[in-house]
Scaffold this motif. Structure first.
Motif, short mmCIF file in Angstrom:
data_model
loop_
_atom_site.label_atom_id
_atom_site.label_comp_id
_atom_site.label_asym_id
_atom_site.label_seq_id
_atom_site.Cartn_x
_atom_site.Cartn_y
_atom_site.Cartn_z
N ASP A 100 0.83 -1.20 0.00
CA ASP A 100 0.00 0.00 0.00
C ASP A 100 0.87 1.26 0.00
N ALA A 101 1.92 1.26 0.80
CA ALA A 101 2.80 2.43 0.88
C ALA A 101 3.48 2.70 -0.46
N TYR A 102 3.94 1.64 -1.11
CA TYR A 102 4.57 1.81 -2.43
C TYR A 102 3.57 2.32 -3.46
N CYS A 103 2.33 1.83 -3.39
CA CYS A 103 1.28 2.32 -4.29
C CYS A 103 1.05 3.80 -4.07
N GLN A 104 0.93 4.20 -2.81
CA GLN A 104 0.66 5.60 -2.50
C GLN A 104 1.81 6.49 -2.96
N ASP A 105 3.03 6.03 -2.76
CA ASP A 105 4.20 6.80 -3.23
C ASP A 105 4.14 7.02 -4.74
N ALA A 106 3.60 6.01 -5.45
CA ALA A 106 3.53 6.07 -6.91
C ALA A 106 2.25 6.73 -7.41
N GLY A 107 1.41 7.23 -6.49
CA GLY A 107 0.21 7.94 -6.92
C GLY A 107 -1.00 7.06 -7.16
N LEU A 108 -1.10 5.96 -6.42
CA LEU A 108 -2.26 5.08 -6.53
C LEU A 108 -2.79 4.81 -5.13
N ASP B 284 -5.18 -0.17 -16.75
CA ASP B 284 -3.80 -0.59 -17.01
C ASP B 284 -2.83 0.11 -16.06
N ARG B 285 -3.09 1.37 -15.75
CA ARG B 285 -2.23 2.11 -14.81
C ARG B 285 -2.31 1.50 -13.41
N ILE B 286 -3.52 1.14 -12.99
CA ILE B 286 -3.69 0.51 -11.68
C ILE B 286 -2.87 -0.76 -11.61
N VAL B 287 -3.00 -1.60 -12.61
CA VAL B 287 -2.31 -2.90 -12.60
C VAL B 287 -0.80 -2.72 -12.67
N ALA B 288 -0.34 -1.79 -13.52
CA ALA B 288 1.11 -1.57 -13.64
C ALA B 288 1.70 -1.04 -12.34
N THR B 289 1.01 -0.10 -11.71
CA THR B 289 1.50 0.47 -10.45
C THR B 289 1.49 -0.57 -9.34
N LEU B 290 0.42 -1.34 -9.27
CA LEU B 290 0.32 -2.38 -8.26
C LEU B 290 1.37 -3.46 -8.49
N SER B 291 1.62 -3.79 -9.74
CA SER B 291 2.65 -4.79 -10.06
C SER B 291 4.03 -4.33 -9.59
N ASP B 292 4.32 -3.06 -9.81
CA ASP B 292 5.61 -2.51 -9.38
C ASP B 292 5.71 -2.48 -7.85
N ALA B 293 4.61 -2.13 -7.19
CA ALA B 293 4.61 -2.10 -5.73
C ALA B 293 4.80 -3.50 -5.15
N LEU B 294 4.15 -4.47 -5.75
CA LEU B 294 4.31 -5.86 -5.30
C LEU B 294 5.75 -6.32 -5.48
N ALA B 295 6.36 -5.96 -6.59
CA ALA B 295 7.75 -6.36 -6.85
C ALA B 295 8.69 -5.74 -5.82
N LYS B 296 8.48 -4.48 -5.47
CA LYS B 296 9.32 -3.82 -4.47
C LYS B 296 9.12 -4.44 -3.09
N ALA B 297 7.86 -4.74 -2.73
CA ALA B 297 7.60 -5.37 -1.44
C ALA B 297 8.18 -6.77 -1.38
N GLN B 298 8.12 -7.48 -2.50
CA GLN B 298 8.70 -8.84 -2.56
C GLN B 298 10.22 -8.78 -2.37
N ALA B 299 10.85 -7.77 -2.96
CA ALA B 299 12.30 -7.59 -2.79
C ALA B 299 12.63 -7.27 -1.34
N ASP B 300 11.81 -6.43 -0.69
CA ASP B 300 12.01 -6.12 0.73
C ASP B 300 11.91 -7.39 1.58
N LEU B 301 10.92 -8.22 1.25
CA LEU B 301 10.73 -9.47 1.99
C LEU B 301 11.93 -10.37 1.83
N ALA B 302 12.41 -10.49 0.60
CA ALA B 302 13.55 -11.35 0.32
C ALA B 302 14.81 -10.85 1.04
N ALA B 303 14.90 -9.53 1.22
CA ALA B 303 16.07 -8.93 1.87
C ALA B 303 15.92 -8.92 3.39
N GLY B 304 14.79 -9.39 3.89
CA GLY B 304 14.56 -9.40 5.32
C GLY B 304 14.20 -8.06 5.90
#
Length: 473
Positions: free
Chosen positions: A420-428, A451-471
């Motif tokens: 949610d935080a990454y989405c908000q940062d990106a304007g969604l 399409d903008r919703i899905v693209a922004t959400l996809s990017d936010a999920l990818a960033k959160a997944q990277a955070d999870l992987a990095a602990g």
């Protein structure tokens, strides 16, 4: 001698404090619905100051695509001049008059007529309220009155469901079945009963839809027999459970439960506060989508497209005729209603809202873009932190998980909050609830913004997944 006015001015001047920003004033003075009390007074709320179409702007000038439609309700989008003019025109003509007894207003009468034309079956009588919560509460009271007037006061128990959401009053919160909402408040437990959550997700379920349906119906029949059909007034059900996580029952559930209610002389109340007024592609989904003609339908939110607070209970002629016939001769008063029931300004907006929806074929537009919205969102299932994607037309939910246990545990909720935080940062703006990202965009949304919703959400999920992987979560 000093006058009282001079003394008052002096006191006010000496007590004057530096002007606060809106955010500071909010933190100090506002107790928000569903506020996190652990941070009371320290929260930094996002102050939304302007809006147009499907976008809103905060007090700092940043623009966001509003994927939650305010709160399921901003159906025609922000800044509709026709709705603003309807408000202003009615306010100039007559802002308010009491709706009690045999007094009314033309907007209320005309709106009741239009709603009866849009509703299924013989739902020709409308009881206006102030919002969805008061409409639900009124429907339960109508069910109680209906049976009591027939000499059956024992028929007062109500069947609801786990994960249901029906409002924020004492009774409607008691009807709601979301565990996260059960806190230190008091809840009615004497006559309110919760059946199992009916949600069936074929992507994650280990049983078929047919098996799930059979289990749910057997449980409902068993509960009716346990309580006694002679003691049950009504069953209240959202066609799709909205705030509970956009939970869709297995095919045939709505009709089967409706028929069971008919079999046992139990009134069926369809809570269409969210699913009505276009969100599933119809003014009302009960009959058009699910093949039932309820005894009562609840509507609010999209009824005015969020421009004014208004709710309504649509009631079968069979029920109201029985009420009139069986009302006590010494006290034939229907003692339920509110100061702002059928508020003329709100009703004028609702009439304009219906006119625009019909002129622009908003329901047809939703039937066109809704499946595309769900199809695009389902592409997000490839991300490992997406447990599932659920939805129907323009109501949807992305459920997050760490890959361990599913559900609203602390780790999954922290992960969803990061998304949610990454989405908000990106304007969604999506609606974070537990480990869910819930979406209900304005019904005027087009494929480009989907399409903008899905693209922004996809990017936010990818960033959160990277955070999870990095602990880092």
């Amino acid at each position: 001698m000093e006058t009282l006015a001079e003394s008052h001015r002096e006191t006010n001047t000496s007590a004057a404090a530096p002007a606060q920003t809106a955010s500071q004033a909010d933190a100090r003075h506002v107790l928000h619905p569903w506020a996190d009390l652990s941070g009371l007074g320290e929260q930094t709320s996002l102050i939304i100051s302007q809006a147009k179409g499907v976008r809103v702007r905060d007090s700092a000038g940043k623009t966001y695509l509003d994927a939650i439609g305010g709160m399921w309700c901003m159906t025609l989008g922000y800044g509709r001049e026709e709705l603003a003019e309807a408000m202003a025109d009615q306010a100039r003509r007559m802002a308010y008059y009491t709706p009690f007894g045999d007094l009314s207003s033309e907007p209320a009468a005309r709106l009741a007529e239009r709603l009866s034309q849009l509703a299924p079956g013989d739902l020709n009588r409308v009881h206006f309220t102030t919002c969805g919560s008061t409409a639900v509460e009124s429907a339960i009271r109508i069910a109680h009155y209906h049976f009591a007037a027939q000499g059956k006061p024992a028929k007062r128990h109500v069947l609801s469901r786990i994960n249901a959401y029906h409002g924020g009053t004492y009774l409607t919160q008691s009807l709601s079945g979301k565990d996260a909402d059960r806190t230190l408040f008091q809840y009615e437990a004497d006559f309110v009963h919760h059946l199992s959550s009916p949600g069936h997700d074929p992507d994650r379920s280990n049983v078929s839809a047919a098996e799930k349906l059979q289990t749910l119906l057997e449980e409902m029949e068993t509960e009716i027999l346990r309580i006694g059909a002679d003691n049950i007034a009504c069953f209240i059900a959202e066609p799709i459970l909205a705030s509970g996580g956009v939970l869709t029952p297995p095919e045939g559930y709505q009709k089967a439960t409706f028929e069971m209610c008919r079999k046992h002389d139990i009134l069926y109340i369809s809570d269409e506060v969210v699913t009505g007024f276009g969100r599933l592609g119809h003014f009302f989904a009960s009959e058009a989508r699910f093949g039932i003609q309820p005894d009562m339908i609840i509507t609010a939110k999209g009824l005015t497209s969020g421009y004014q607070p208004l709710g309504a209970v649509m009631i079968s002629d069979r029920i109201t005729d029985a009420l009139a016939k069986a009302a006590p001769k010494d006290k034939p008063v229907f003692s339920n209603g509110f100061t702002y029931s059928g508020h003329p300004v709100a009703c004028a907006v609702a009439l304009a809202n219906i006119e625009i929806m019909e002129q622009e074929d908003i329901c047809g537009h939703v039937r066109d873009v809704g499946p595309y919205f769900i199809e695009r969102l389902r592409e997000l299932r490839d991300n490992p932190i997406v447990y599932t994607v659920r939805g129907d037309h323009l109501m949807a939910c992305v459920e997050c998980w760490t890959g361990q246990d599913a559900g609203p545990n602390a780790a999954n909720m922290a992960l969803a909050q990061k998304v949610d935080a990454y989405c908000q940062d990106a304007g969604l703006l999506v609606r974070p609830y537990e480990n869910l990202c819930i979406m209900s965009p304005p019904l005027i949304i087009d494929r480009t913004d989907i399409d903008r919703i899905v693209a922004t959400l996809s990017d936010a999920l990818a960033k959160a997944q990277a955070d999870l992987a990095a602990g880092n979560i």
